[in-house]
Design a protein around this motif. Sequence first.
Motif, mmCIF file in Angstrom:
data_model
loop_
_atom_site.group_PDB
_atom_site.id
_atom_site.type_symbol
_atom_site.label_atom_id
_atom_site.label_comp_id
_atom_site.label_asym_id
_atom_site.label_seq_id
_atom_site.Cartn_x
_atom_site.Cartn_y
_atom_site.Cartn_z
ATOM 1 N N ILE A 1 0.854 -1.183 0.000
ATOM 2 C CA ILE A 1 0.000 0.000 0.000
ATOM 3 C C ILE A 1 0.888 1.230 0.000
ATOM 4 C CG2 ILE A 1 -1.854 -1.183 1.247
ATOM 5 C CD1 ILE A 1 -0.944 0.287 3.783
ATOM 6 N N ALA A 2 0.299 2.351 -0.402
ATOM 7 C CA ALA A 2 0.994 3.630 -0.307
ATOM 8 C C ALA A 2 0.490 4.344 0.938
ATOM 9 C CB ALA A 2 0.720 4.477 -1.546
ATOM 10 N N LEU A 3 1.396 4.934 1.704
ATOM 11 C CA LEU A 3 1.039 5.513 2.990
ATOM 12 C C LEU A 3 1.505 6.957 3.080
ATOM 13 C CD1 LEU A 3 -0.051 4.641 5.928
ATOM 14 C CD2 LEU A 3 2.371 4.625 6.526
ATOM 15 N N GLU A 4 0.596 7.801 3.565
ATOM 16 C CA GLU A 4 0.935 9.191 3.861
ATOM 17 C C GLU A 4 0.559 9.479 5.312
ATOM 18 O OE1 GLU A 4 -0.777 12.006 1.191
ATOM 19 O OE2 GLU A 4 0.375 11.325 -0.546
ATOM 20 N N VAL A 5 1.509 9.986 6.074
ATOM 21 C CA VAL A 5 1.291 10.267 7.490
ATOM 22 C C VAL A 5 1.260 11.773 7.702
ATOM 23 C CG1 VAL A 5 2.232 9.994 9.820
ATOM 24 C CG2 VAL A 5 2.407 8.126 8.171
ATOM 25 N N ALA A 6 0.300 12.244 8.472
ATOM 26 C CA ALA A 6 0.191 13.673 8.767
ATOM 27 C C ALA A 6 1.492 14.186 9.394
ATOM 28 C CB ALA A 6 -0.972 13.915 9.723
ATOM 29 N N PRO A 7 1.875 15.414 9.079
ATOM 30 C CA PRO A 7 3.134 15.955 9.618
ATOM 31 C C PRO A 7 3.230 15.855 11.138
ATOM 32 C CG PRO A 7 2.276 17.399 7.907
ATOM 33 C CD PRO A 7 1.225 16.350 8.152
ATOM 34 N N GLU A 8 2.098 16.033 11.837
ATOM 35 C CA GLU A 8 2.117 15.989 13.293
ATOM 36 C C GLU A 8 2.487 14.621 13.838
ATOM 37 O OE1 GLU A 8 -1.676 18.402 12.220
ATOM 38 O OE2 GLU A 8 -0.329 16.932 11.279
ATOM 39 N N LEU A 9 2.319 13.577 13.019
ATOM 40 C CA LEU A 9 2.545 12.207 13.475
ATOM 41 C C LEU A 9 3.866 11.627 12.994
ATOM 42 C CD1 LEU A 9 -1.047 10.744 12.863
ATOM 43 C CD2 LEU A 9 -0.130 11.816 14.934
ATOM 44 N N ARG A 10 4.616 12.369 12.243
ATOM 45 C CA ARG A 10 5.819 11.803 11.625
ATOM 46 C C ARG A 10 6.929 11.529 12.624
ATOM 47 N NH1 ARG A 10 5.655 15.482 6.055
ATOM 48 N NH2 ARG A 10 3.731 14.504 5.260
ATOM 49 N N ARG B 1 9.170 9.603 6.770
ATOM 50 C CA ARG B 1 8.686 10.905 7.222
ATOM 51 C C ARG B 1 8.466 11.902 6.099
ATOM 52 N NH1 ARG B 1 12.157 11.942 12.835
ATOM 53 N NH2 ARG B 1 11.426 10.050 13.894
ATOM 54 N N GLN B 2 8.926 11.595 4.921
ATOM 55 C CA GLN B 2 8.825 12.549 3.821
ATOM 56 C C GLN B 2 7.828 12.057 2.782
ATOM 57 O OE1 GLN B 2 10.308 15.512 3.976
ATOM 58 N NE2 GLN B 2 11.228 14.895 5.943
ATOM 59 N N GLY B 3 6.635 12.638 2.780
ATOM 60 C CA GLY B 3 5.659 12.342 1.744
ATOM 61 C C GLY B 3 5.137 10.919 1.759
ATOM 62 N N ALA C 1 -3.912 8.754 16.159
ATOM 63 C CA ALA C 1 -4.407 8.689 14.785
ATOM 64 C C ALA C 1 -5.844 9.171 14.737
ATOM 65 C CB ALA C 1 -4.307 7.262 14.253
ATOM 66 N N GLY C 2 -6.088 10.127 13.895
ATOM 67 C CA GLY C 2 -7.450 10.620 13.715
ATOM 68 C C GLY C 2 -8.136 9.860 12.586
ATOM 69 N N GLN C 3 -8.629 10.590 11.609
ATOM 70 C CA GLN C 3 -9.335 9.961 10.486
ATOM 71 C C GLN C 3 -8.368 9.151 9.636
ATOM 72 O OE1 GLN C 3 -11.124 12.690 7.670
ATOM 73 N NE2 GLN C 3 -12.917 11.369 7.459
ATOM 74 N N LEU C 4 -8.798 7.955 9.239
ATOM 75 C CA LEU C 4 -8.040 7.105 8.323
ATOM 76 C C LEU C 4 -8.744 7.110 6.984
ATOM 77 C CD1 LEU C 4 -7.343 4.051 10.685
ATOM 78 C CD2 LEU C 4 -5.852 6.019 10.247
ATOM 79 N N LEU C 5 -8.031 7.487 5.951
ATOM 80 C CA LEU C 5 -8.610 7.561 4.615
ATOM 81 C C LEU C 5 -7.953 6.533 3.711
ATOM 82 C CD1 LEU C 5 -8.716 11.431 4.040
ATOM 83 C CD2 LEU C 5 -10.540 9.950 4.898
ATOM 84 N N VAL C 6 -8.772 5.815 2.951
ATOM 85 C CA VAL C 6 -8.279 4.880 1.942
ATOM 86 C C VAL C 6 -8.827 5.326 0.597
ATOM 87 C CG1 VAL C 6 -8.385 2.525 1.063
ATOM 88 C CG2 VAL C 6 -8.024 2.929 3.509
#
Length: 249
Positions: A6-15, A23-25, A51-56
């Motif tokens: 899967i491709a994963l993007e993590v919010a900056p606050e959680l990196r 941590r980058q993109g 972790a707040g909202q999880l989007l797929v």
Amino acid sequence: MNGPEIALEVAPELRLFVAHERRQGRTGVITDGSSTLGHVVESLGIPLTEAGQLLVDGRSVPVSHIPGPGELVEVRAVQRPQQVPGAPLRFLLDVHLGTLARRLRLLGVDAAYESKDIGDPALAALSAKEQRVLLSRDRGLLRRREIWAGAYIYSDRPEEQLRDVLGRFAPVLAPWTRCTACNGQLAQADKDSVSARLEHGTQETYDVFAQCADCGRVYWRGAHHARLEAVVADAVREFGELRNEAPTA
């Protein structure tokens, strides 16, 4: 893991929770094809309390979602102010957050605190039993399934810790109404009724007192009141409204 990627993007606050290379993109993550998205997020180092909202692929999914090949997963931070359903907002702090506990109590926030290390299982059980939000800088503790609710404390500085909790949960502030020692409720006390607990100099100098209904500790406007008053004033100005006032030692 050796399954769908899967491709994963993590919010900056959680990196800060994830490995440096993630941590980058957007980054690729190999899953095992059977674990939930919640498990995948935790395996990356992110406590689910953060972790707040999880989007797929742009749609919101629960933590029980099983990631499929090629999905784009976005992990957002908790929305602030965070709503805690089901019970009056109360906190439980671990052994390392004593100063934060006292400052929350100073502001009238219900903040239980264990001054001794009773162990992670006991803390988690107490959180569930009393329906308290467990505050900790221990990521492993926040991953325990039995906790009722929890939050990671991001800073090691008490001033920043207090602002973080007040901004995240927006508790009702009622300064000078709780005992900073035991979390009990304060009530106005007659000078004669507490005189046996006071040193002679205090009896001669002060006339207005409050006493904890639980532990009996007596409070008055002592020499360090100005410092505490500054803490209260800053918090009230930014996060709340002054509702009550009583003396403090």
